[in-house]
Design a protein around this motif. Structure first.
Motif, PDB file in Angstrom:
ATOM      1  N   ARG A 254     -80.780  67.425  38.214  1.00 42.14           N
ATOM      2  CA  ARG A 254     -80.707  65.969  38.144  1.00 42.14           C
ATOM      3  C   ARG A 254     -79.290  65.432  38.322  1.00 42.14           C
ATOM      4  N   THR A 255     -78.290  66.167  37.802  1.00 44.38           N
ATOM      5  CA  THR A 255     -76.915  65.692  37.911  1.00 44.38           C
ATOM      6  C   THR A 255     -76.498  65.563  39.371  1.00 44.38           C
ATOM      7  N   GLU A 256     -76.812  66.586  40.170  1.00 46.33           N
ATOM      8  CA  GLU A 256     -76.446  66.545  41.583  1.00 46.33           C
ATOM      9  C   GLU A 256     -77.224  65.462  42.324  1.00 46.33           C
ATOM     10  N   ARG A 259     -75.758  62.177  41.261  1.00 46.82           N
ATOM     11  CA  ARG A 259     -74.400  62.066  41.790  1.00 46.82           C
ATOM     12  C   ARG A 259     -74.450  61.679  43.265  1.00 46.82           C
ATOM     13  N   ARG A 264     -74.273  55.769  37.848  1.00 47.70           N
ATOM     14  CA  ARG A 264     -73.928  56.314  36.536  1.00 47.70           C
ATOM     15  C   ARG A 264     -74.450  55.402  35.438  1.00 47.70           C
ATOM     16  N   ALA A 274     -72.222  58.977  32.112  1.00 50.23           N
ATOM     17  CA  ALA A 274     -73.336  59.893  32.359  1.00 50.23           C
ATOM     18  C   ALA A 274     -73.917  59.650  33.739  1.00 50.23           C
ATOM     19  N   TRP A 275     -74.570  60.692  34.276  1.00 51.34           N
ATOM     20  CA  TRP A 275     -75.118  60.577  35.623  1.00 51.34           C
ATOM     21  C   TRP A 275     -76.603  60.221  35.610  1.00 51.34           C
ATOM     22  N   TRP A 276     -77.152  59.818  34.486  1.00 49.50           N
ATOM     23  CA  TRP A 276     -78.530  59.308  34.470  1.00 49.50           C
ATOM     24  C   TRP A 276     -78.504  57.913  33.845  1.00 49.50           C
TER      25      TRP A 276
END
Length: 286
Positions: A254-256, A259, A264, A274-276
């Motif tokens: 999920r982070t990638e 991103r 963010r 955070a990235w979600w």
């Protein structure tokens, strides 16, 4: 008896002589002619088949409705009065300038191919520049459109998706509706939870989901957040080597994915954003 007989006669015209020959020929069913008192009762397989088709209709359909339908079909015509006042196909089709697909079936005795070809030729003669004539070699006759969808379906699909005047906008509109629903739901909870729910919906009880299905779903979900098709393609190619993707691998990436969307959530005090972005907490463990 009238409806039964009409159905038997109709069944003959829905198919073709070639199919009857291939399926039945002059084959007799077991025991034919062994009972002397049966007289002229059915002894051939084709007779028994047609009798069965006729009996199925008795008490299931109103004979009067069949009569009205038959009259309606007999009264239909694509022709209109021409310059001489007589029925004229060219006059009847003069206003038909939209893209047209005309399909004929070689063994169709109800709508023979010469009639379908005449329609296509007349449309072109009237100036229609987008006419396609497709002829299907099928022994199923008139019922080919029911029994050979694998042949007719792609021709219809390809025609509808053509431009101009195609139906591409229809599925684009449906995709936009799905996207709007997904984004609305996503805003009500955390993105990892949305990803899990999406995975479970696609998995239907399985432990894995096809990578392309997940990729398409994420494109719908994050399109308005700036995630282009090229970026999501790149992320999925990098993160998922196998075509079958597990829940753990999907949520773990999920982070990638986020991103790549360049979005963010709010940064915690003294920490990195955070990235979600949909919620502050990852409610469940992967």
């Amino acid at each position: 008896n009238g409806l039964r007989l009409a159905r038997e006669l109709g069944t003959i015209t829905y198919r073709s002589g070639q199919e009857w020959q291939d399926r039945f020929g002059q084959n007799r069913f077991p025991g034919a002619r062994k009972e002397a008192d049966k007289g002229l009762e059915h002894e051939f397989e084709i007779e028994r088949y047609l009798s069965h088709q006729g009996k199925k209709w008795v008490n299931n359909y109103d004979p009067n409705s069949m009569l009205w339908i038959s009259k309606a079909m007999d009264g239909f015509s694509m022709e209109l009065p021409g310059p001489d006042g007589k029925p004229c196909l060219k006059t009847g089709l003069a206003a038909a300038m939209q893209p047209a697909l005309v399909i004929g079936v070689q063994y169709d005795v109800l709508f023979p191919v010469w009639q379908q070809k005449e329609i296509a030729d007349t449309l072109r003669a009237n100036g229609n520049k987008n006419v396609c004539y497709y002829e299907l070699d099928s022994t199923f006759g008139h019922d080919s459109f029911l029994l050979q969808m694998g042949s007719i379906g792609p021709a219809v699909k390809g025609h509808l998706e053509q431009e101009p005047g195609g139906a591409k906008h229809l599925w684009e509109d449906k995709a936009q509706i799905v996207h709007d629903i997904l984004t609305t739901i996503a805003k009500q909870t955390s993105t990892p939870d949305v990803m899990r729910s999406m995975f479970r919906s696609l998995a239907k009880g399985s432990s894995t989901v096809d990578r392309d299905d997940l990729k398409y779903a994420m494109k719908l979900l994050l399109a308005s957040d700036g995630l282009t098709n090229e970026r999501i393609d790149h992320v999925f190619e990098k993160e998922f080597a196998d075509k079958a993707v597990t829940m753990e691998a999907f949520v773990g990436a999920r982070t990638e994915i986020l991103r790549a969307a360049q979005i963010r959530g709010p940064a915690p005090p003294g920490g990195e954003q955070a990235w979600w972005p949909r919620g502050e907490y990852d409610t469940y463990l992967p």
